[in-house]
Every structure is written in C-alpha cells, then in structure tokens.
Scaffold this motif. Structure first.
Motif, PDB file in Angstrom:
ATOM      1  N   GLN A 175     -11.520  -5.824   2.855  1.00 26.56           N
ATOM      2  CA  GLN A 175     -12.142  -6.665   3.863  1.00 26.56           C
ATOM      3  C   GLN A 175     -11.267  -6.676   5.104  1.00 26.56           C
ATOM      4  N   SER A 176     -11.906  -6.549   6.259  1.00 28.45           N
ATOM      5  CA  SER A 176     -11.148  -6.417   7.505  1.00 28.45           C
ATOM      6  C   SER A 176     -10.296  -7.661   7.761  1.00 28.45           C
ATOM      7  N   GLY A 177      -9.062  -7.410   8.165  1.00 24.82           N
ATOM      8  CA  GLY A 177      -8.175  -8.490   8.564  1.00 24.82           C
ATOM      9  C   GLY A 177      -7.342  -9.090   7.461  1.00 24.82           C
ATOM     10  N   LYS A 178      -7.553  -8.697   6.191  1.00 30.65           N
ATOM     11  CA  LYS A 178      -6.804  -9.329   5.110  1.00 30.65           C
ATOM     12  C   LYS A 178      -5.575  -8.522   4.707  1.00 30.65           C
ATOM     13  N   GLY A 179      -5.631  -7.206   4.807  1.00 32.08           N
ATOM     14  CA  GLY A 179      -4.458  -6.383   4.594  1.00 32.08           C
ATOM     15  C   GLY A 179      -3.927  -6.436   3.176  1.00 32.08           C
ATOM     16  N   ILE A 180      -2.600  -6.225   3.057  1.00 34.82           N
ATOM     17  CA  ILE A 180      -1.944  -6.190   1.761  1.00 34.82           C
ATOM     18  C   ILE A 180      -1.970  -7.582   1.132  1.00 34.82           C
ATOM     19  N   LEU A 181      -2.449  -7.643  -0.116  1.00 39.07           N
ATOM     20  CA  LEU A 181      -2.473  -8.915  -0.827  1.00 39.07           C
ATOM     21  C   LEU A 181      -1.170  -9.179  -1.560  1.00 39.07           C
ATOM     22  N   ALA A 182      -0.654  -8.152  -2.255  1.00 37.18           N
ATOM     23  CA  ALA A 182       0.557  -8.335  -3.047  1.00 37.18           C
ATOM     24  C   ALA A 182       1.175  -6.979  -3.332  1.00 37.18           C
ATOM     25  N   THR A 183       2.457  -6.987  -3.641  1.00 34.83           N
ATOM     26  CA  THR A 183       3.163  -5.770  -4.017  1.00 34.83           C
ATOM     27  C   THR A 183       4.295  -6.131  -4.961  1.00 34.83           C
ATOM     28  N   ILE A 184       4.633  -5.194  -5.855  1.00 32.59           N
ATOM     29  CA  ILE A 184       5.707  -5.416  -6.811  1.00 32.59           C
ATOM     30  C   ILE A 184       6.291  -4.060  -7.199  1.00 32.59           C
ATOM     31  N   PRO A 185       7.615  -3.931  -7.240  1.00 32.49           N
ATOM     32  CA  PRO A 185       8.209  -2.650  -7.651  1.00 32.49           C
ATOM     33  C   PRO A 185       8.084  -2.466  -9.160  1.00 32.49           C
ATOM     34  N   PHE A 186       8.119  -1.207  -9.597  1.00 31.19           N
ATOM     35  CA  PHE A 186       8.069  -0.919 -11.018  1.00 31.19           C
ATOM     36  C   PHE A 186       9.444  -1.137 -11.643  1.00 31.19           C
ATOM     37  N   PRO A 187       9.474  -1.567 -12.907  1.00 31.64           N
ATOM     38  CA  PRO A 187      10.765  -1.866 -13.536  1.00 31.64           C
ATOM     39  C   PRO A 187      11.659  -0.644 -13.698  1.00 31.64           C
ATOM     40  N   ASN A 188      11.066   0.537 -13.919  1.00 31.73           N
ATOM     41  CA  ASN A 188      11.850   1.749 -14.127  1.00 31.73           C
ATOM     42  C   ASN A 188      11.527   2.743 -13.020  1.00 31.73           C
ATOM     43  N   HIS A 189      12.477   2.945 -12.102  1.00 37.98           N
ATOM     44  CA  HIS A 189      12.237   3.827 -10.966  1.00 37.98           C
ATOM     45  C   HIS A 189      12.354   5.294 -11.335  1.00 37.98           C
ATOM     46  N   ASP A 190      12.803   5.597 -12.544  1.00 39.49           N
ATOM     47  CA  ASP A 190      12.962   6.985 -12.958  1.00 39.49           C
ATOM     48  C   ASP A 190      11.673   7.589 -13.496  1.00 39.49           C
ATOM     49  N   SER A 191      10.684   6.772 -13.811  1.00 41.60           N
ATOM     50  CA  SER A 191       9.434   7.249 -14.379  1.00 41.60           C
ATOM     51  C   SER A 191       8.289   6.923 -13.440  1.00 41.60           C
ATOM     52  N   SER A 192       7.464   7.918 -13.158  1.00 42.67           N
ATOM     53  CA  SER A 192       6.337   7.738 -12.242  1.00 42.67           C
ATOM     54  C   SER A 192       5.116   7.221 -12.982  1.00 42.67           C
ATOM     55  N   PRO A 193       4.255   6.449 -12.296  1.00 40.65           N
ATOM     56  CA  PRO A 193       3.009   6.003 -12.932  1.00 40.65           C
ATOM     57  C   PRO A 193       2.055   7.174 -13.119  1.00 40.65           C
ATOM     58  N   SER A 194       1.367   7.180 -14.251  1.00 39.31           N
ATOM     59  CA  SER A 194       0.445   8.276 -14.568  1.00 39.31           C
ATOM     60  C   SER A 194      -0.955   7.796 -14.902  1.00 39.31           C
ATOM     61  N   ALA A 195      -1.165   6.494 -15.060  1.00 38.19           N
ATOM     62  CA  ALA A 195      -2.498   5.952 -15.372  1.00 38.19           C
ATOM     63  C   ALA A 195      -2.580   4.532 -14.841  1.00 38.19           C
ATOM     64  N   LEU A 196      -3.752   4.174 -14.317  1.00 34.63           N
ATOM     65  CA  LEU A 196      -3.995   2.841 -13.765  1.00 34.63           C
ATOM     66  C   LEU A 196      -5.381   2.394 -14.171  1.00 34.63           C
ATOM     67  N   THR A 197      -5.490   1.172 -14.700  1.00 31.19           N
ATOM     68  CA  THR A 197      -6.781   0.638 -15.128  1.00 31.19           C
ATOM     69  C   THR A 197      -6.841  -0.850 -14.820  1.00 31.19           C
ATOM     70  N   VAL A 198      -8.046  -1.330 -14.508  1.00 30.28           N
ATOM     71  CA  VAL A 198      -8.282  -2.729 -14.156  1.00 30.28           C
ATOM     72  C   VAL A 198      -9.332  -3.301 -15.099  1.00 30.28           C
ATOM     73  N   ASP A 199      -9.107  -4.526 -15.544  1.00 32.01           N
ATOM     74  CA  ASP A 199     -10.063  -5.210 -16.405  1.00 32.01           C
ATOM     75  C   ASP A 199     -11.215  -5.699 -15.542  1.00 32.01           C
ATOM     76  N   SER A 200     -12.368  -5.021 -15.627  1.00 29.82           N
ATOM     77  CA  SER A 200     -13.513  -5.377 -14.786  1.00 29.82           C
ATOM     78  C   SER A 200     -14.089  -6.732 -15.152  1.00 29.82           C
ATOM     79  N   ALA A 201     -13.867  -7.196 -16.387  1.00 34.48           N
ATOM     80  CA  ALA A 201     -14.375  -8.507 -16.781  1.00 34.48           C
ATOM     81  C   ALA A 201     -13.650  -9.624 -16.041  1.00 34.48           C
ATOM     82  N   SER A 202     -12.361  -9.416 -15.738  1.00 36.32           N
ATOM     83  CA  SER A 202     -11.610 -10.440 -15.014  1.00 36.32           C
ATOM     84  C   SER A 202     -11.749 -10.290 -13.512  1.00 36.32           C
ATOM     85  N   ALA A 203     -12.086  -9.070 -13.050  1.00 34.07           N
ATOM     86  CA  ALA A 203     -12.162  -8.814 -11.612  1.00 34.07           C
ATOM     87  C   ALA A 203     -13.535  -9.150 -11.093  1.00 34.07           C
TER      88      ALA A 203
END
Length: 559
Positions: A175-203
């Motif tokens: 939505q225009s004007g709202k921008g970044i909502l939140a950000t958080i670093p990953f606990p282990n910087h040596d390993s890259s993320p390989s999968a991302l999923t969102v619970d559609s029932a909660s969203a």
C-alpha cells in the motif's frame, strides 16, 4: 430596423432566468429512497454521469448498496451460473439474482461480512480493472546488487515478505506510503535462506499477527510472528541445523509445518503450544516430528501444501515428473494424517494416461499453436496434451488448480480431484497467449492466475475458475478469452464509463502510461525475472533484476 438596446437584452435574460427558476425540480424533491430506487435501474456509465450532476446526486449515485448489487450481478452471478450441473439441477434461474444472503456470494462472502467496511464502488472498479488489464505501475528498490542465492519472496493481503542473507527477513506493505513494516536479521549469518512460507489462515485483513517460517541451507528453520500493530518480528522458535541438507520447500498451517529437503526428504511437524509462553513471550515449544517420508520420484519445481480438515490433515506435494523418452509430466502425492500424526493413507497420481505409450510418440517436440477457430484439444490427442516436452519453469498448486509454465511460451492447467476414495489429475489443457518463454506463474484458490515472461515485459492475468469441463469454458479457451495482458496505464476521462473512475477534470499535463512509468522509475528493457510473481485482490508484484545486477519490485496496482 430598430436596434435593440443592451438594457433590453439584459432584461430578456433576467426574464428567462426567472422563468427557469420557477420551473419545479421534481427529481430533487423525491425522497432518498425513491431516488436510489430509480438509480438502481441505470447502467454503470449512466450512474457515473449522474455523480457529476450535483453534490446531492454524487452521494446518492455512489451509494454502497447500489454498487454492491452491481458487483454481484457482474462478478458473482456469472460464476454461479458456470457451476457444473447448475442448469441440470432444476434450480430456477431467478434464484441466482442478487441477494444479500451469504450463501449466494460463493467464496466472496468475506466482502459481505465486513459490512460497512467494504467500499463496493472501489471493489467494483478494482475487479473491472482486473478484467481489462488496466493498472498503474511503480517500482520499489530491493537491493543494489543481486543476492546469491536469489531473494525469497511471498505475498499475501498486501504484505510482501522478503528473505535474503544480507538483509534478513523484511516485511513491506504494497500500500502506498506505508513502506517497510518490520525487519529482523537471521540468527545464523553463515547460512542463506532457501524456503519461505506464510500461514494464509493467519494472514487475513482482520488479523493482527501473521505467522511465517523460513528454511535455511543448513537444514534449520525458524518460526516468526509479524505483529502488525507493533510493526515488528518476533522469533517464536529456531530449529537446529540438520544433516538432511538444505530445505528446498516449506508449507505452514499453524500448528503444522511441512518441509522438503533437496534430498527429497519430507518432514511433517506439529508445534506444542504452551499457553503461558504464548501469552508472555510469543514463543512455542519444540515441534514434534509426526512423519518423515523419503521419495525418489519428486523433481523440482515442486510445491507443498497443508489443508487441515475437521478430523484429518492433508499434506500434498505437487512436483514435476520425467517420463521415459517423452519429456515431462506432473504428479502429486497426498498424505492423509490424523491430528496426532498417524498416517492413514498415502496416495499418488500423475497426469499420464494409463494407455499412454511413450515410444510411439513421434510428433514434433515443440507443438505449434492451434488456429484461433480450432479448440486446442481438437489439435492434440489426450496423451500428447498431457506431456511437457521440456522441463517446467515453475509450478503452482492451490487446490484444485495445478498450473505449470513452460519455456515454449505456454502454460498447462490441471485440475486435482481429491476424495476419500480417489486422487486423480485431469488431462492438461494448454494455455496460449504469451509470446516468449514463461518464467513463472502463480494460481489462487478461485482460479485466478498471473504469469510473467522471462524478461518480465509481458504479464497476463488468467480466469481459470472451474476448468474446462463445460462447453462454454472450452469456447472461451478456443477464442482466447481466458487471459488479458496487463496494460500499465491510467485511463483518460474519455473512457470514464468503463473505467469506473470518479468524475474529475481531465489532467492533460501529467505523463501517464507505461512509458512515463518506466522513465520515472528507472525500469529498462534489459531487466529479467527469476520466475517470482505474486498477487492479491488489488496488486500484482514481480521481482525484476536489471542488467547491472540491482533488484527491484515492480508493482501493478489495479485500484
């Protein structure tokens, strides 16, 4: 000839004005209820013209209940009339007309439940723009350089989740004007993320917390909550790295989580929730491994899904499947478990015909598009239509729709039938329309889909609801009426009736259209996509990478 004096002309004008003011305005004297009743018989173009008459008619012609009925008659009732067997069931045709009952709104009853929160005119305009492919376009920079591995994205209800090793996990509002909502670093910087999923029932629109999970290359995964009111991420659980290898796919429907590794190991977990921990810190206890299954026939691209039911949980894997000397097809494995994790049944199905003989397939490996007046399934036999002659570029599964994209400029739609007795995949129907290789496609639960070309310069919106079981659907497929190419430009006031815009003076000094958007946002023809495309009810979002390596989200707004 006697000249008329200026005073005489002025007197005549005053006399006419007095006569005009003395004429009774019967329409304005009508009650609001009667005026709304009259306006309810007007078509959309005339209703919009009425809004420009006066402030009084602007309010009445924009009444939400008027547009609610128009929305139903244009977008809901035609869908109801296409339900298989509706005409043979003996249901009278007049029962499909507008009604405020939730049962008449199919799966769009959530719009009715919102009550006064739903702006029905805006909803009508958005759906109209979807059908015409009319939208605005903008660009949001993601990263000054391409991430390795690529940035992971997921979109739901106007929120875009992004995960990469450099920036961590980010939530951004489309939505225009709202921008970044939140950000958080990953606990282990040596390993890259390989999968991302969102619970559609909660969203959902009313939810204040959205649950999501991120899998990593070292086999670990982390569960997060996005707290919308506090605009922050909360880490609920972090799993230790595993020797099973990187997590290539994941699906979550809390408290259940499914992961698939690159070595084709499927793990199904259930989180143990402790009420005191949930209330105080938002954390959950370690998950219990309910099932662990290994497969030798699953090939990427693939996708996981979890469908909780009252007494069982269905876990599905939709995947590509190579066939002997004949190319590729698709398959699906479905496991039915109890809520406690006991495996009741595991079933397999593929799109190959049982009578198919791959050694007798002698036609050209790249089919030619059928003529416009000949249905595609008349051009190919069933066995050939089920075959994919090159490895699929993407696969999207939202039950019952399974959509596959190909590098030969086409897509294939399959319908998955899952009952307590059988699991089967219908013969594939080839979808034509793209003029270049399709790099990605995404299908929603109602059959709406979006596909994007490799270079990202061609996006198409598809209406695939119900498949092609009916003759009307087959005619739409043959005529090429199932999709529309996105045209990122704002319509001018000359097209007010179809554009459903509020009456306003035309703005001629503003640069509009895709060319101006590209010039203002820095988009160029040398950009490409990695196959990710997401959408919700209002927007389509595509991740593009420019020739210089920087990444950006291109947003197509239908509102």
């Amino acid at each position: 000839m006697v000249k008329r004096r200026a005073s005489d002309t002025l007197e005549d004008e005053r006399h006419k004005k007095r006569l005009h003011e003395s004429e009774p305005d019967w329409v304005s004297r009508l009650s609001h209820e009667l005026t709304l009743r009259v306006l309810s018989f007007l078509p959309v173009p005339d209703l919009i013209i009425c809004q420009s008459v006066s402030r009084h008619f602007h309010l009445l012609a924009g009444d939400s209940q008027l547009w609610k009925a128009l929305y139903y008659n244009r977008f809901v009732r035609p869908r109801a009339s296409r339900i298989p067997g509706i005409h043979e069931s003996g249901i009278p045709a007049e029962s499909l007309w507008y009604s405020s009952k939730l049962s008449k709104w199919l799966d769009e009853d959530n719009l009715v439940r919102r009550g006064k929160e739903t702006n029905w005119k805006r909803q009508y305009k958005t759906r109209h723009n979807w059908t015409k492919g009319t939208c605005g376009v903008s660009e949001v920079p993601v990263s000054p350089e391409a991430s390795v591995p690529p940035t992971l994205l997921h979109m739901h209800d106007g929120i875009i989740f992004m995960a990469d090793q450099l920036h961590g996990l980010r939530a951004w509002s489309s939505q225009s004007g709202k921008g970044i909502l939140a950000t958080i670093p990953f606990p282990n910087h040596d390993s890259s993320p390989s999968a991302l999923t969102v619970d559609s029932a909660s969203a959902s629109a009313s939810a204040c917390t959205i649950t999501l999970a991120v899998g990593f290359q070292d086999g670990s995964f982390t569960l997060y909550d996005l707290q919308l009111h506090q605009r922050r991420f909360v880490t609920r659980y972090s799993h230790e790295p595993s020797s099973n290898g990187l997590i290539s796919a994941a699906a979550i429907s809390f408290p259940y989580l499914a992961t698939m590794t690159a070595s084709q190991l499927l793990s199904f977990y259930k989180f143990a929730i402790k009420d005191d921990e949930t209330i105080e810190s938002g954390t959950v206890g370690p998950p219990r491994l309910l099932q662990s299954l290994h497969s030798r026939t699953v090939w990427p691209p693939l996708t996981l899904s979890i469908r909780p039911q009252p007494d069982t949980v269905l876990v599905s894997i939709a995947y590509s499947l190579p066939t002997y000397l004949s190319g590729w097809t698709v398959g699906i494995q479905e496991m039915r478990l109890t809520p406690e994790g006991k495996l009741l049944e595991s079933r397999l199905a593929s799109a190959i015909d049982q009578n198919y003989r791959p050694l007798t397939f002698n036609n050209s490996p790249i089919p030619t598009p059928p003529p416009q007046n000949i249905p595609p399934f008349g051009h190919f036999n069933t066995s050939e239509a089920n075959q994919i002659h090159s490895k699929p570029t993407s696969l999207s599964y939202s039950h019952p729709y399974l959509l596959v994209s190909h590098p030969d400029n086409t897509l294939t739609l399959y319908l998955v039938s899952s009952t307590t007795e059988t699991l089967k995949i219908s013969p594939g129907n080839r979808l034509w329309g793209h003029t270049s290789s399709v790099s990605g496609a995404h299908v929603g639960g109602r059959g709406k889909a979006v596909s994007v070309s490799t270079r990202g310069d061609e996006l198409r919106v598809w209406e695939l609801e119900g498949g092609f079981a009916s003759a009307a659907a087959r005619r739409r497929l043959a005529a090429g009426e199932l999709s529309v190419q996105l045209r990122p430009e704002r319509p001018t006031m000359a097209s007010i009736p179809p554009s459903i815009d509020d009456p306003a003076p035309p703005i001629k000094s503003r640069n509009i259209g895709l060319g101006a958007a590209l010039q203002n946002s820095g988009l160029d023809e040398t950009s490409m996509t990695r196959g990710w495309v997401g959408f919700d009810d209002d927007k389509v979002v595509v991740l593009k990478e420019k020739y210089c390596g920087n990444q950006a989200l291109v947003i197509y707004d239908f509102t």
